[in-house]
Design an enzyme around this catalytic site. Structure first.
Site, PDB file in Angstrom:
ATOM      1  N   ASP A   1       8.941   1.561  12.329  1.00 57.05           N
ATOM      2  CA  ASP A   1       7.768   0.785  12.754  1.00 57.05           C
ATOM      3  C   ASP A   1       7.386   1.064  14.218  1.00 57.05           C
ATOM      4  O   ASP A   1       6.203   1.137  14.554  1.00 57.05           O
ATOM      5  CB  ASP A   1       8.027  -0.722  12.574  1.00 57.05           C
ATOM      6  CG  ASP A   1       7.834  -1.169  11.129  1.00 57.05           C
ATOM      7  OD1 ASP A   1       7.158  -0.473  10.361  1.00 57.05           O
ATOM      8  OD2 ASP A   1       8.366  -2.248  10.773  1.00 57.05           O
TER       9      ASP A   1
ATOM     10  N   GLY B   1       9.228 -10.000  13.840  1.00 56.98           N
ATOM     11  CA  GLY B   1       9.722  -8.666  13.510  1.00 56.98           C
ATOM     12  C   GLY B   1       8.847  -7.549  14.060  1.00 56.98           C
ATOM     13  O   GLY B   1       9.370  -6.563  14.604  1.00 56.98           O
ATOM     14  N   ALA B   2       7.539  -7.666  13.935  1.00 58.56           N
ATOM     15  CA  ALA B   2       6.649  -6.616  14.431  1.00 58.56           C
ATOM     16  C   ALA B   2       6.758  -6.509  15.950  1.00 58.56           C
ATOM     17  O   ALA B   2       6.764  -5.403  16.513  1.00 58.56           O
ATOM     18  CB  ALA B   2       5.209  -6.896  14.008  1.00 58.56           C
TER      19      ALA B   2
ATOM     20  N   LYS C   1      14.113  -7.004   5.293  1.00 54.10           N
ATOM     21  CA  LYS C   1      14.311  -6.040   6.377  1.00 54.10           C
ATOM     22  C   LYS C   1      15.567  -6.309   7.209  1.00 54.10           C
ATOM     23  O   LYS C   1      16.172  -5.367   7.717  1.00 54.10           O
ATOM     24  CB  LYS C   1      13.088  -6.033   7.300  1.00 54.10           C
ATOM     25  CG  LYS C   1      11.892  -5.301   6.730  1.00 54.10           C
ATOM     26  CD  LYS C   1      10.744  -5.322   7.733  1.00 54.10           C
ATOM     27  CE  LYS C   1       9.739  -4.242   7.457  1.00 54.10           C
ATOM     28  NZ  LYS C   1       8.754  -4.110   8.535  1.00 54.10           N
TER      29      LYS C   1
ATOM     30  N   ASN D   1      13.500  -0.528   7.931  1.00 59.29           N
ATOM     31  CA  ASN D   1      12.400  -0.441   6.962  1.00 59.29           C
ATOM     32  C   ASN D   1      12.530   0.788   6.078  1.00 59.29           C
ATOM     33  O   ASN D   1      11.686   1.005   5.210  1.00 59.29           O
ATOM     34  CB  ASN D   1      11.026  -0.467   7.665  1.00 59.29           C
ATOM     35  CG  ASN D   1      10.700   0.826   8.380  1.00 59.29           C
ATOM     36  OD1 ASN D   1      11.577   1.669   8.602  1.00 59.29           O
ATOM     37  ND2 ASN D   1       9.453   0.995   8.756  1.00 59.29           N
TER      38      ASN D   1
ATOM     39  N   TYR E   1      -3.867  -5.094   9.854  1.00 53.51           N
ATOM     40  CA  TYR E   1      -4.811  -4.117   9.300  1.00 53.51           C
ATOM     41  C   TYR E   1      -5.708  -4.705   8.217  1.00 53.51           C
ATOM     42  O   TYR E   1      -6.529  -4.003   7.636  1.00 53.51           O
ATOM     43  CB  TYR E   1      -4.092  -2.853   8.808  1.00 53.51           C
ATOM     44  CG  TYR E   1      -2.930  -3.113   7.889  1.00 53.51           C
ATOM     45  CD1 TYR E   1      -3.121  -3.303   6.523  1.00 53.51           C
ATOM     46  CD2 TYR E   1      -1.640  -3.176   8.390  1.00 53.51           C
ATOM     47  CE1 TYR E   1      -2.054  -3.557   5.681  1.00 53.51           C
ATOM     48  CE2 TYR E   1      -0.556  -3.419   7.553  1.00 53.51           C
ATOM     49  CZ  TYR E   1      -0.771  -3.620   6.203  1.00 53.51           C
ATOM     50  OH  TYR E   1       0.289  -3.873   5.369  1.00 53.51           O
TER      51      TYR E   1
ATOM     52  N   ARG F   1       0.833  -1.214   0.000  1.00 54.65           N
ATOM     53  CA  ARG F   1       0.000   0.000   0.000  1.00 54.65           C
ATOM     54  C   ARG F   1       0.864   1.259   0.000  1.00 54.65           C
ATOM     55  O   ARG F   1       0.341   2.376  -0.087  1.00 54.65           O
ATOM     56  CB  ARG F   1      -0.878   0.041   1.261  1.00 54.65           C
ATOM     57  CG  ARG F   1      -2.229  -0.553   1.096  1.00 54.65           C
ATOM     58  CD  ARG F   1      -2.215  -2.005   1.416  1.00 54.65           C
ATOM     59  NE  ARG F   1      -3.493  -2.603   1.088  1.00 54.65           N
ATOM     60  CZ  ARG F   1      -3.772  -3.862   1.342  1.00 54.65           C
ATOM     61  NH1 ARG F   1      -2.882  -4.632   1.926  1.00 54.65           N
ATOM     62  NH2 ARG F   1      -4.938  -4.360   1.015  1.00 54.65           N
TER      63      ARG F   1
ATOM     64  N   THR G   1      10.897  -3.835   2.645  1.00 54.75           N
ATOM     65  CA  THR G   1       9.874  -4.686   3.255  1.00 54.75           C
ATOM     66  C   THR G   1      10.256  -6.157   3.093  1.00 54.75           C
ATOM     67  O   THR G   1      11.345  -6.493   2.605  1.00 54.75           O
ATOM     68  CB  THR G   1       8.466  -4.333   2.706  1.00 54.75           C
ATOM     69  OG1 THR G   1       7.495  -5.019   3.506  1.00 54.75           O
ATOM     70  CG2 THR G   1       8.302  -4.713   1.242  1.00 54.75           C
TER      71      THR G   1
HETATM   72  P1  NAP Z   1       6.852 -12.806  11.753  1.00 55.28           P
HETATM   73  O1  NAP Z   1       8.186 -12.215  12.075  1.00 55.28           O
HETATM   74  O2  NAP Z   1       6.754 -13.929  10.790  1.00 55.28           O
HETATM   75  O3  NAP Z   1       6.191 -13.288  13.155  1.00 55.28           O
HETATM   76  C1  NAP Z   1       4.972 -13.985  13.163  1.00 55.28           C
HETATM   77  C2  NAP Z   1       4.546 -14.226  14.609  1.00 55.28           C
HETATM   78  O4  NAP Z   1       3.256 -14.877  14.570  1.00 55.28           O
HETATM   79  C3  NAP Z   1       5.481 -15.159  15.387  1.00 55.28           C
HETATM   80  O5  NAP Z   1       5.573 -14.711  16.721  1.00 55.28           O
HETATM   81  C4  NAP Z   1       4.752 -16.503  15.283  1.00 55.28           C
HETATM   82  O6  NAP Z   1       5.034 -17.383  16.356  1.00 55.28           O
HETATM   83  C5  NAP Z   1       3.313 -16.056  15.374  1.00 55.28           C
HETATM   84  N1  NAP Z   1       2.416 -17.098  14.867  1.00 55.28           N
HETATM   85  C6  NAP Z   1       2.359 -17.598  13.607  1.00 55.28           C
HETATM   86  N2  NAP Z   1       1.428 -18.574  13.539  1.00 55.28           N
HETATM   87  C7  NAP Z   1       0.902 -18.693  14.791  1.00 55.28           C
HETATM   88  C8  NAP Z   1      -0.099 -19.524  15.367  1.00 55.28           C
HETATM   89  N3  NAP Z   1      -0.753 -20.436  14.635  1.00 55.28           N
HETATM   90  N4  NAP Z   1      -0.392 -19.356  16.674  1.00 55.28           N
HETATM   91  C9  NAP Z   1       0.253 -18.442  17.412  1.00 55.28           C
HETATM   92  N5  NAP Z   1       1.228 -17.622  16.935  1.00 55.28           N
HETATM   93  C10 NAP Z   1       1.540 -17.744  15.636  1.00 55.28           C
HETATM   94  O7  NAP Z   1       5.850 -11.693  11.218  1.00 55.28           O
HETATM   95  P2  NAP Z   1       5.862 -10.104  11.525  1.00 55.28           P
HETATM   96  O8  NAP Z   1       6.639  -9.421  10.486  1.00 55.28           O
HETATM   97  O9  NAP Z   1       6.195  -9.903  12.948  1.00 55.28           O
HETATM   98  O10 NAP Z   1       4.310  -9.756  11.234  1.00 55.28           O
HETATM   99  C11 NAP Z   1       3.298 -10.180  12.120  1.00 55.28           C
HETATM  100  C12 NAP Z   1       2.004  -9.469  11.786  1.00 55.28           C
HETATM  101  O11 NAP Z   1       2.178  -8.071  11.949  1.00 55.28           O
HETATM  102  C13 NAP Z   1       1.533  -9.679  10.350  1.00 55.28           C
HETATM  103  O12 NAP Z   1       0.140  -9.876  10.380  1.00 55.28           O
HETATM  104  C14 NAP Z   1       1.876  -8.381   9.676  1.00 55.28           C
HETATM  105  O13 NAP Z   1       1.010  -8.073   8.601  1.00 55.28           O
HETATM  106  C15 NAP Z   1       1.678  -7.387  10.806  1.00 55.28           C
HETATM  107  N6  NAP Z   1       2.459  -6.133  10.659  1.00 55.28           N
HETATM  108  C16 NAP Z   1       1.780  -4.961  10.630  1.00 55.28           C
HETATM  109  C17 NAP Z   1       2.479  -3.771  10.503  1.00 55.28           C
HETATM  110  C18 NAP Z   1       1.737  -2.463  10.464  1.00 55.28           C
HETATM  111  O14 NAP Z   1       2.302  -1.471   9.994  1.00 55.28           O
HETATM  112  N7  NAP Z   1       0.510  -2.400  10.949  1.00 55.28           N
HETATM  113  C19 NAP Z   1       3.882  -3.776  10.441  1.00 55.28           C
HETATM  114  C20 NAP Z   1       4.547  -5.008  10.493  1.00 55.28           C
HETATM  115  C21 NAP Z   1       3.817  -6.184  10.596  1.00 55.28           C
HETATM  116  P3  NAP Z   1       6.185 -18.519  16.212  1.00 55.28           P
HETATM  117  O15 NAP Z   1       7.452 -17.810  16.585  1.00 55.28           O
HETATM  118  O16 NAP Z   1       5.786 -19.564  17.176  1.00 55.28           O
HETATM  119  O17 NAP Z   1       6.180 -18.985  14.786  1.00 55.28           O
END
Ligand code: NAP
Length: 280
Positions: free
Chosen positions: A108, A137-138, A71, A92, A225, A21, A67
């Site tokens: 972020d 990462g988030a 990252k 980022n 989101y 986006r 992204t």
């Molecule tokens: P990431 O690094 O892949 O981390 C994913 C997290 O989700 C890990 O802690 C993982 O746990 C957990 N998870 C995955 N499947 C699961 C399940 N079935 N049950 C419980 N926990 C589970 O991803 P990320 O980059 O942090 O992104 C995470 C979310 O944040 C995404 O939805 C992304 O779109 C959103 N986000 C939003 C923004 C924004 O600007 N609003 C910015 C960044 C990210 P494990 O370690 O056990 O696998």
């Protein structure tokens, strides 16, 4: 001397990146502030990342967003990385300085905290324990930003407990790992609950979390989101908790990046929110 405005070029580097986006956001601001420039998609395969990052200067870019999945890897390609990005462990945003050197930042955490302040201007990080679900990462960006704002206790609860423990070891106090199995009870006295897992996102199951012990005044936020209201936020709203969705983080993380390239700190307006929402 020419009075022509300088054409400023920026973009978002990722793989895949067509879903981003960011072009909608930044090009809206370029137009809104009467600037001359463009923000483009930069699809870059992982094996091409070093060449692509080094090519920013030669191509005349002011910088770019970075992204998924670049990252972490892009950080090593910077001449300088700001302290917050180093603690988060990822960048980022890249800024090409006038001497051609590259500075990496991470906006972020700023975006997350600002999204809470936009919703509750008197919000403070030190009013009670915080629980962060997830350790990816988030989560790292949210944890660093909350710690910098004075959070005294940040409970990190992740499905894979070793990752939560690793964050406790890395960041020390105020971070404390909480076993995933204890996530329901660990809500009992929190002032802020943050979901940083992907659970509740479109095409994913809802986060498995029982809110019955959550204090009625606790703020519930979700960095997701899509959808704007996750099942977690809907459940929290129905029991009367204030909620904040992930759109504010997305919009606010873009603001300092835009300023670093275009020289204007842009505002989030109803027109911008409308422009973004039609992309959902
Ligand atoms: P990431 O690094 O892949 O981390 C994913 C997290 O989700 C890990 O802690 C993982 O746990 C957990 N998870 C995955 N499947 C699961 C399940 N079935 N049950 C419980 N926990 C589970 O991803 P990320 O980059 O942090 O992104 C995470 C979310 O944040 C995404 O939805 C992304 O779109 C959103 N986000 C939003 C923004 C924004 O600007 N609003 C910015 C960044 C990210 P494990 O370690 O056990 O696998």
């Amino acid at each position: 001397m020419s009075t022509a405005k300088k054409f400023v070029l920026a973009g978002v580097m990722g793989w895949p990146v067509s879903h981003s986006r960011s072009p909608t956001l930044h090009n809206h601001w370029i137009q809104h502030y009467g600037l001359t420039g463009s923000y483009v998609l930069l699809p870059v395969e992982p094996s091409n990342l070093p060449d692509a990052v080094r090519g920013l200067r030669a191509l005349g870019f002011a910088g770019c967003n970075i992204t998924i999945p670049h990252k972490v890897e892009a950080m090593a390609l910077m001449d300088r990385v700001d302290p917050m990005a180093r603690r988060i462990g990822a960048i980022n945003t890249v800024v090409v300085k006038p001497d051609g050197s590259l500075t990496g930042t991470n906006t972020d955490g700023f975006g997350y905290v600002q999204s809470l302040l936009d919703a509750q201007p008197d919000w403070r990080a030190d009013t009670g324990p915080v629980i962060v679900l997830g350790a990816g990462g988030a989560a790292r960006a949210v944890i660093v930003a909350l710690a910098d704002r004075g959070a005294r206790e940040i409970r990190v609860c992740n499905r894979s407990g070793n990752k939560a423990m690793a964050l406790q070891m890395e960041f020390g106090a105020p971070v404390r790992a909480v076993p995933w199995e204890q996530r329901h009870e660990a809500l009992a006295d929190v002032a802020l609950l943050v979901n940083t897992t992907n659970q509740g996102m479109d095409k994913q199951p809802a986060l498995d979390l029982n809110l019955s012990q959550l204090p009625a005044h606790a703020l519930v936020s979700d960095v997701i989101y899509t959808p704007l209201e996750t099942p977690l936020l809907a459940a929290a709203r129905l029991r009367g908790n204030p909620t904040v969705n992930g759109l504010g983080m997305l919009l606010n993380q873009a603001r300092p990046a835009f300023k670093s390239w275009f020289g204007v700190m842009p505002e989030i307006t109803p027109a911008l929110i409308q422009a973004i929402q039609v992309t959902f």
